[in-house]
Every structure is written in structure tokens, then in C-alpha cells.
Design a protein around this motif. Structure first.
Motif, PDB file in Angstrom:
ATOM      1  N   PRO A  37      47.560  53.564  37.976  1.00 12.21           N
ATOM      2  CA  PRO A  37      46.505  54.428  37.428  1.00 12.21           C
ATOM      3  C   PRO A  37      45.438  53.639  36.659  1.00 12.21           C
ATOM      4  CG  PRO A  37      48.648  55.426  37.072  1.00 12.21           C
ATOM      5  CD  PRO A  37      48.896  54.033  37.572  1.00 12.21           C
ATOM      6  N   ALA A  38      45.843  52.643  35.898  1.00 10.17           N
ATOM      7  CA  ALA A  38      44.878  51.821  35.160  1.00 10.17           C
ATOM      8  C   ALA A  38      44.081  50.947  36.125  1.00 10.17           C
ATOM      9  CB  ALA A  38      45.588  50.967  34.111  1.00 10.17           C
ATOM     10  N   LEU A  39      44.719  50.460  37.175  1.00  5.70           N
ATOM     11  CA  LEU A  39      44.014  49.693  38.207  1.00  5.70           C
ATOM     12  C   LEU A  39      42.957  50.568  38.863  1.00  5.70           C
ATOM     13  CD1 LEU A  39      43.497  47.384  40.199  1.00  5.70           C
ATOM     14  CD2 LEU A  39      45.567  48.090  41.425  1.00  5.70           C
ATOM     15  N   GLU A  40      43.308  51.802  39.150  1.00  2.50           N
ATOM     16  CA  GLU A  40      42.330  52.726  39.727  1.00  2.50           C
ATOM     17  C   GLU A  40      41.150  52.923  38.779  1.00  2.50           C
ATOM     18  OE1 GLU A  40      41.994  57.243  41.585  1.00  2.50           O
ATOM     19  OE2 GLU A  40      43.959  56.451  41.009  1.00  2.50           O
ATOM     20  N   ASP A  41      41.417  53.129  37.498  1.00  9.88           N
ATOM     21  CA  ASP A  41      40.337  53.272  36.515  1.00  9.88           C
ATOM     22  C   ASP A  41      39.448  52.037  36.499  1.00  9.88           C
ATOM     23  OD1 ASP A  41      41.299  55.770  35.785  1.00  9.88           O
ATOM     24  OD2 ASP A  41      42.292  55.048  33.963  1.00  9.88           O
ATOM     25  N   PHE A  42      40.077  50.862  36.561  1.00 11.85           N
ATOM     26  CA  PHE A  42      39.335  49.600  36.568  1.00 11.85           C
ATOM     27  C   PHE A  42      38.418  49.534  37.788  1.00 11.85           C
ATOM     28  CE2 PHE A  42      39.012  45.002  37.492  1.00 11.85           C
ATOM     29  CZ  PHE A  42      38.532  44.541  36.275  1.00 11.85           C
ATOM     30  N   LEU A  43      38.946  49.834  38.962  1.00  7.14           N
ATOM     31  CA  LEU A  43      38.141  49.789  40.181  1.00  7.14           C
ATOM     32  C   LEU A  43      37.043  50.847  40.200  1.00  7.14           C
ATOM     33  CD1 LEU A  43      40.996  49.085  42.744  1.00  7.14           C
ATOM     34  CD2 LEU A  43      39.121  47.529  42.139  1.00  7.14           C
ATOM     35  N   MET A  44      37.255  51.930  39.483  1.00  9.26           N
ATOM     36  CA  MET A  44      36.243  52.985  39.402  1.00  9.26           C
ATOM     37  C   MET A  44      35.134  52.646  38.404  1.00  9.26           C
ATOM     38  SD  MET A  44      37.034  55.489  41.514  1.00  9.26           S
ATOM     39  CE  MET A  44      35.998  56.788  40.888  1.00  9.26           C
ATOM     40  N   SER A  45      35.412  51.745  37.475  1.00 11.04           N
ATOM     41  CA  SER A  45      34.442  51.494  36.407  1.00 11.04           C
ATOM     42  C   SER A  45      33.817  50.101  36.442  1.00 11.04           C
ATOM     43  CB  SER A  45      35.100  51.716  35.044  1.00 11.04           C
ATOM     44  OG  SER A  45      36.162  50.797  34.850  1.00 11.04           O
ATOM     45  N   VAL A  46      34.392  49.182  37.205  1.00  6.99           N
ATOM     46  CA  VAL A  46      33.879  47.815  37.266  1.00  6.99           C
ATOM     47  C   VAL A  46      33.323  47.568  38.651  1.00  6.99           C
ATOM     48  CG1 VAL A  46      34.536  45.377  37.169  1.00  6.99           C
ATOM     49  CG2 VAL A  46      35.497  46.987  35.529  1.00  6.99           C
ATOM     50  N   GLY A  47      32.127  47.012  38.715  1.00  7.44           N
ATOM     51  CA  GLY A  47      31.520  46.758  40.011  1.00  7.44           C
ATOM     52  C   GLY A  47      31.294  45.287  40.302  1.00  7.44           C
ATOM     53  N   ARG A  48      31.768  44.411  39.444  1.00  6.68           N
ATOM     54  CA  ARG A  48      31.556  42.978  39.659  1.00  6.68           C
ATOM     55  C   ARG A  48      32.346  42.509  40.875  1.00  6.68           C
ATOM     56  NH1 ARG A  48      31.253  38.900  35.115  1.00  6.68           N
ATOM     57  NH2 ARG A  48      30.387  37.792  36.889  1.00  6.68           N
ATOM     58  N   GLY A  49      31.625  41.901  41.786  1.00  2.22           N
ATOM     59  CA  GLY A  49      32.228  41.451  43.019  1.00  2.22           C
ATOM     60  C   GLY A  49      33.386  40.499  42.821  1.00  2.22           C
TER      61      GLY A  49
END
Length: 95
Positions: A37-49
Motif C-alpha cells: 500500500p505504501a509502495l502504491e502511494d509512492f508510485l501515485m505521488s512521485v514522478g521522477r523517472g
């Protein structure tokens, strides 16, 4: 060991992007699903390639995580830069 490390250092959900990236790469490889769930939040909020390309690559390389990766990406895709979208589309297409 993942549980002990997470309890001691509170890596899951950290606001430090570098630490979060390193931690989530290890949780994907080690099968520590508690962090998903935290990984999902990270991927939803961070866009750095430098973070998202490798995370999606690791998720897609793990057959048990592919459905999770595709679901998260479907929700996050519109928030990513068009270049990031093309590159991650390529990861899922096997390019």
C-alpha cells in the motif's frame, strides 16, 4: 527480517524518496507485501523517472506483482509526464 527492519527504522511510508525507493526495491525482491500500500502511494505521488522506471521494472519482472503493477500504473499513468508514460508502457510491453 523485513518486519524487524521496518519496525526498527520505519522504512515503509518514509517521506524520504531516496530511502523509500531503496526500501521498496528490496521489498519487491523479498516479497514483503506489507509495504505494497505504501509502495502504491509512492508510485501515485512521485514522478521522477529514476525511481518509477526501476520500480515498475522490478514489479513487472516478478510474476506475482505484475497485476499489482498494472493496476497501480493504470491509476497513476495520467499523472506522469508523457515521456515517462511511453517508457513505462514499454516496460509492460517487454521493450
Amino acid at each position: 527480517q523485513f518486519t524487524e527492519l521496518d519496525k526498527a527504522f520505519k522504512f515503509t511510508g518514509t517521506q524520504n524518496a531516496e530511502t523509500a525507493f531503496a526500501w521498496y526495491m528490496q521489498t519487491i525482491k523479498g516479497g514483503y507485501d506489507v509495504a505494497d500500500p505504501a509502495l502504491e502511494d509512492f508510485l501515485m505521488s512521485v514522478g521522477r523517472g529514476k525511481f518509477i522506471y526501476r520500480l515498475y521494472g522490478a514489479l513487472n519482472a516478478n510474476p506475482e506483482k505484475q497485476a499489482f503493477a498494472k493496476r497501480v500504473y493504470a491509476n497513476a499513468r495520467d499523472g506522469y509526464h508523457p515521456i515517462a508514460q511511453r517508457r513505462i508502457d514499454g516496460i509492460f510491453a517487454g521493450k
